[in-house]
Design a protein around this motif. Structure first.
Motif, PDB file in Angstrom:
ATOM      1  N   GLY A   7      22.271  32.027   9.361  1.00 12.88           N
ATOM      2  CA  GLY A   7      23.542  31.379   9.646  1.00 12.88           C
ATOM      3  C   GLY A   7      24.652  31.935   8.781  1.00 12.88           C
ATOM      4  N   THR A   8      25.876  31.630   9.151  1.00  9.23           N
ATOM      5  CA  THR A   8      27.046  32.051   8.386  1.00  9.23           C
ATOM      6  C   THR A   8      27.765  30.814   7.866  1.00  9.23           C
ATOM      7  OG1 THR A   8      27.321  34.034   9.741  1.00  9.23           O
ATOM      8  CG2 THR A   8      29.228  33.318   8.469  1.00  9.23           C
ATOM      9  N   ARG A   9      28.110  30.837   6.601  1.00 10.57           N
ATOM     10  CA  ARG A   9      28.856  29.742   5.978  1.00 10.57           C
ATOM     11  C   ARG A   9      30.129  30.302   5.361  1.00 10.57           C
ATOM     12  NH1 ARG A   9      25.878  27.732   8.952  1.00 10.57           N
ATOM     13  NH2 ARG A   9      24.145  26.298   8.508  1.00 10.57           N
ATOM     14  N   TYR A  10      31.124  29.427   5.213  1.00  8.06           N
ATOM     15  CA  TYR A  10      32.412  29.834   4.668  1.00  8.06           C
ATOM     16  C   TYR A  10      32.756  28.987   3.455  1.00  8.06           C
ATOM     17  CZ  TYR A  10      32.914  32.549   8.900  1.00  8.06           C
ATOM     18  OH  TYR A  10      32.705  33.459   9.909  1.00  8.06           O
ATOM     19  N   LEU A  11      33.236  29.665   2.392  1.00  9.05           N
ATOM     20  CA  LEU A  11      33.655  29.000   1.172  1.00  9.05           C
ATOM     21  C   LEU A  11      35.125  29.282   0.915  1.00  9.05           C
ATOM     22  CD1 LEU A  11      30.652  29.985  -1.143  1.00  9.05           C
ATOM     23  CD2 LEU A  11      31.073  27.720  -0.146  1.00  9.05           C
ATOM     24  N   TYR A  12      35.858  28.246   0.518  1.00 11.30           N
ATOM     25  CA  TYR A  12      37.234  28.444   0.073  1.00 11.30           C
ATOM     26  C   TYR A  12      37.199  29.006  -1.341  1.00 11.30           C
ATOM     27  CZ  TYR A  12      38.970  25.722   4.051  1.00 11.30           C
ATOM     28  OH  TYR A  12      39.281  25.276   5.311  1.00 11.30           O
ATOM     29  N   THR A  13      37.931  30.075  -1.570  1.00 15.27           N
ATOM     30  CA  THR A  13      37.854  30.763  -2.866  1.00 15.27           C
ATOM     31  C   THR A  13      39.194  30.854  -3.585  1.00 15.27           C
ATOM     32  OG1 THR A  13      38.186  32.909  -1.777  1.00 15.27           O
ATOM     33  CG2 THR A  13      35.909  32.157  -2.090  1.00 15.27           C
ATOM     34  N   GLY A  14      40.265  30.353  -3.001  1.00 10.49           N
ATOM     35  CA  GLY A  14      41.583  30.493  -3.619  1.00 10.49           C
ATOM     36  C   GLY A  14      42.256  29.157  -3.875  1.00 10.49           C
ATOM     37  N   GLY A  15      43.467  29.238  -4.369  1.00  9.54           N
ATOM     38  CA  GLY A  15      44.260  28.021  -4.574  1.00  9.54           C
ATOM     39  C   GLY A  15      44.335  27.561  -6.007  1.00  9.54           C
ATOM     40  N   SER A  16      43.371  27.965  -6.832  1.00 10.06           N
ATOM     41  CA  SER A  16      43.365  27.571  -8.244  1.00 10.06           C
ATOM     42  C   SER A  16      42.403  28.462  -9.000  1.00 10.06           C
ATOM     43  CB  SER A  16      42.962  26.106  -8.406  1.00 10.06           C
ATOM     44  OG  SER A  16      41.615  25.924  -8.052  1.00 10.06           O
ATOM     45  N   VAL A  17      42.558  28.461 -10.316  1.00  8.22           N
ATOM     46  CA  VAL A  17      41.674  29.275 -11.161  1.00  8.22           C
ATOM     47  C   VAL A  17      40.216  28.814 -11.052  1.00  8.22           C
ATOM     48  CG1 VAL A  17      41.129  29.942 -13.534  1.00  8.22           C
ATOM     49  CG2 VAL A  17      43.514  29.915 -12.755  1.00  8.22           C
ATOM     50  N   PRO A  18      39.925  27.482 -11.109  1.00 10.85           N
ATOM     51  CA  PRO A  18      38.527  27.049 -10.978  1.00 10.85           C
ATOM     52  C   PRO A  18      37.878  27.493  -9.659  1.00 10.85           C
ATOM     53  CG  PRO A  18      39.864  25.266 -11.835  1.00 10.85           C
ATOM     54  CD  PRO A  18      40.809  26.342 -11.424  1.00 10.85           C
ATOM     55  N   MET A  19      38.637  27.472  -8.562  1.00 15.38           N
ATOM     56  CA  MET A  19      38.082  27.885  -7.277  1.00 15.38           C
ATOM     57  C   MET A  19      37.766  29.377  -7.278  1.00 15.38           C
ATOM     58  SD  MET A  19      37.818  25.191  -5.260  1.00 15.38           S
ATOM     59  CE  MET A  19      37.957  25.613  -3.525  1.00 15.38           C
ATOM     60  N   ARG A  20      38.634  30.161  -7.919  1.00 15.95           N
ATOM     61  CA  ARG A  20      38.373  31.598  -8.000  1.00 15.95           C
ATOM     62  C   ARG A  20      37.189  31.885  -8.924  1.00 15.95           C
ATOM     63  NH1 ARG A  20      44.128  31.763  -7.481  1.00 15.95           N
ATOM     64  NH2 ARG A  20      44.429  31.673  -9.737  1.00 15.95           N
ATOM     65  N   ASP A  21      37.107  31.148 -10.033  1.00 13.50           N
ATOM     66  CA  ASP A  21      35.976  31.336 -10.950  1.00 13.50           C
ATOM     67  C   ASP A  21      34.663  30.926 -10.289  1.00 13.50           C
ATOM     68  OD1 ASP A  21      37.706  32.243 -12.869  1.00 13.50           O
ATOM     69  OD2 ASP A  21      37.751  30.379 -14.028  1.00 13.50           O
ATOM     70  N   ALA A  22      34.720  29.856  -9.498  1.00 10.31           N
ATOM     71  CA  ALA A  22      33.514  29.394  -8.804  1.00 10.31           C
ATOM     72  C   ALA A  22      33.022  30.457  -7.829  1.00 10.31           C
ATOM     73  CB  ALA A  22      33.800  28.091  -8.064  1.00 10.31           C
ATOM     74  N   ALA A  23      33.973  31.163  -7.201  1.00 11.40           N
ATOM     75  CA  ALA A  23      33.583  32.227  -6.269  1.00 11.40           C
ATOM     76  C   ALA A  23      32.823  33.333  -6.989  1.00 11.40           C
ATOM     77  CB  ALA A  23      34.827  32.790  -5.580  1.00 11.40           C
ATOM     78  N   VAL A  24      33.212  33.613  -8.233  1.00  9.95           N
ATOM     79  CA  VAL A  24      32.506  34.620  -9.033  1.00  9.95           C
ATOM     80  C   VAL A  24      31.075  34.153  -9.311  1.00  9.95           C
ATOM     81  CG1 VAL A  24      32.431  35.846 -11.229  1.00  9.95           C
ATOM     82  CG2 VAL A  24      34.625  35.485 -10.077  1.00  9.95           C
ATOM     83  N   TYR A  25      30.934  32.859  -9.638  1.00  6.25           N
ATOM     84  CA  TYR A  25      29.592  32.307  -9.887  1.00  6.25           C
ATOM     85  C   TYR A  25      28.710  32.434  -8.635  1.00  6.25           C
ATOM     86  CZ  TYR A  25      30.775  30.216 -14.424  1.00  6.25           C
ATOM     87  OH  TYR A  25      31.118  30.012 -15.740  1.00  6.25           O
ATOM     88  N   VAL A  26      29.304  32.197  -7.460  1.00  9.21           N
ATOM     89  CA  VAL A  26      28.536  32.307  -6.217  1.00  9.21           C
ATOM     90  C   VAL A  26      28.033  33.734  -6.028  1.00  9.21           C
ATOM     91  CG1 VAL A  26      28.697  32.246  -3.696  1.00  9.21           C
ATOM     92  CG2 VAL A  26      29.641  30.372  -5.042  1.00  9.21           C
TER      93      VAL A  26
END
Length: 368
Positions: A240-259
């Protein structure tokens, strides 16, 4: 009037959405329950070819009438019996590949090879008992018929200034499940699916020349036909394909790096902080959707569904001007609402099948 969208259209929409809303696409593999369920003690299975010898099939095509000024140059359709030996081998190979049964035995010789005329006939209980005894198996899965419908089309593609040659084959296998202790088949399957080939050329003749030869087409179609019933018989892994929001704030961008580093627990902490630390409904919606994906990755489907529902409700508030009860709104009007709704629908479907899947996988002590 409700609107529906094809999977291809939705995929294109989501890709477009990802380019303008800082969405990142990830893949997920999960086990999907089969339609049929077998007791755990049924561990050895035989795949048999319960047909007559395949006749000498020749594609006798019937050409369609083409409307004037149509981009379609020619179209012809043919019905043909598929090669059941090839299909039986493909069916056995695919079932074995799923590692659900302890042993998969194949008997691909036509059981009714001595029939004077081709016929579809169920196995008698005596035949089933003898096969099960001879092959030392608990269960018989028999391919009993295979029909193919092949459509060949040559069309002019104006936007590319070339001709397309396409072959679309729809396969109709018939499969029956037999148990030695039953006088009638346990189940009969009549699934169908399509396989497609295409080639291109500067002229209709060139496109036709490049098309897949009939012999190869029939071979590949029979192989494909053998795989069609498998998802109805045993649980199968689905991508399956899933989508994550990765922008809008520093924590969201940092979380994308963790993913990307596969550190999902660290990403979850940042998404939770983002959800709890803002009054913005849009930011909450994005964090909620990501948390839903986190819980799905952790196989906590009930919690994943709970967070996806939160994300959907927040998206509905954000886009409330365009979300209507009668679904007149389009994908372009409510992109976040459609994204969250599509994901929620998938989670609900997975949740609805979970009890069935656990029962089917009980033979492995739920180790899946």
């Amino acid at each position: 009037m409700a609107k529906s969208y094809s999977p291809a259209f939705v995929s294109l929409f989501l890709l477009a959405l990802s380019s303008c809303q800082s969405l990142e696409q990830i893949s997920i593999d999960y086990l999907q329950a089969a339609d049929l369920s077998f007791p755990p003690q049924l561990r050895k299975v035989a795949i048999v070819n319960n047909t007559s010898n395949a006749p000498d099939n020749k594609l006798i095509t019937q050409s369609d009438k083409i409307k004037e000024n149509s981009p379609i140059v020619s179209r012809a359709t043919a019905y043909v019996n598929g090669d059941t030996k090839v299909a039986t081998e493909a069916l056995a190979e695919e079932i074995a590949h799923q590692n659900y049964f302890d042993e998969v035995v194949i008997c691909d010789s036509a059981l009714r090879a001595n029939d004077k005329l081709p016929r579809e006939s169920i196995l008698s209980q005596e035949e089933v008992r003898k096969l099960a005894s001879d092959l030392e198996v608990d269960l018989i899965i028999a391919l009993e018929n295979l029909q193919l419908k092949a459509t060949k089309t040559i069309r002019y593609l104006d936007e590319f200034n070339c001709f397309q040659g396409a072959v679309d084959v729809k396969a109709y296998p018939t499969v029956r499940i037999y148990l030695p202790e039953r006088s009638r088949p346990m189940n009969t399957l009549h699934p169908n699916d399509s396989i497609f080939w295409e080639e291109f050329g500067a002229s209709a003749v060139e496109a036709t020349t490049h098309m897949i030869p009939d012999k190869k087409m029939l071979q590949e179609a029979a192989e494909f036909a053998g795989t069609i019933p498998v998802k109805y018989i045993v649980p199968m892994w689905k991508k399956g394909t899933r989508y994550l929001y990765t922008g809008g704030s520093v924590p969201m961008r940092d979380a994308a790096v963790y993913v990307r580093e596969n550190s999902w627990d660290d990403a979850y902490e940042l998404w939770r902080q983002a959800f709890e630390g803002t009054k913005s409904e849009k930011k909450k919606m994005r964090a909620a959707l990501n948390i839903a994906v986190y819980y799905e990755m952790k196989d906590s489907l009930s919690q994943a569904q709970e967070w996806a529902e939160k994300a959907q409700q927040l998206a509905k508030k954000i886009e409330k001007k365009n979300v209507s009860e009668n679904m007149h709104a389009t994908i372009n009007d409510v992109p976040n609402y459609y994204l969250t709704s599509l994901y929620l629908a998938e989670l609900k479907e997975r949740n609805s099948q979970l009890a069935k899947l656990k029962m089917q996988m009980s033979r492995f002590n739920d180790d899946f």
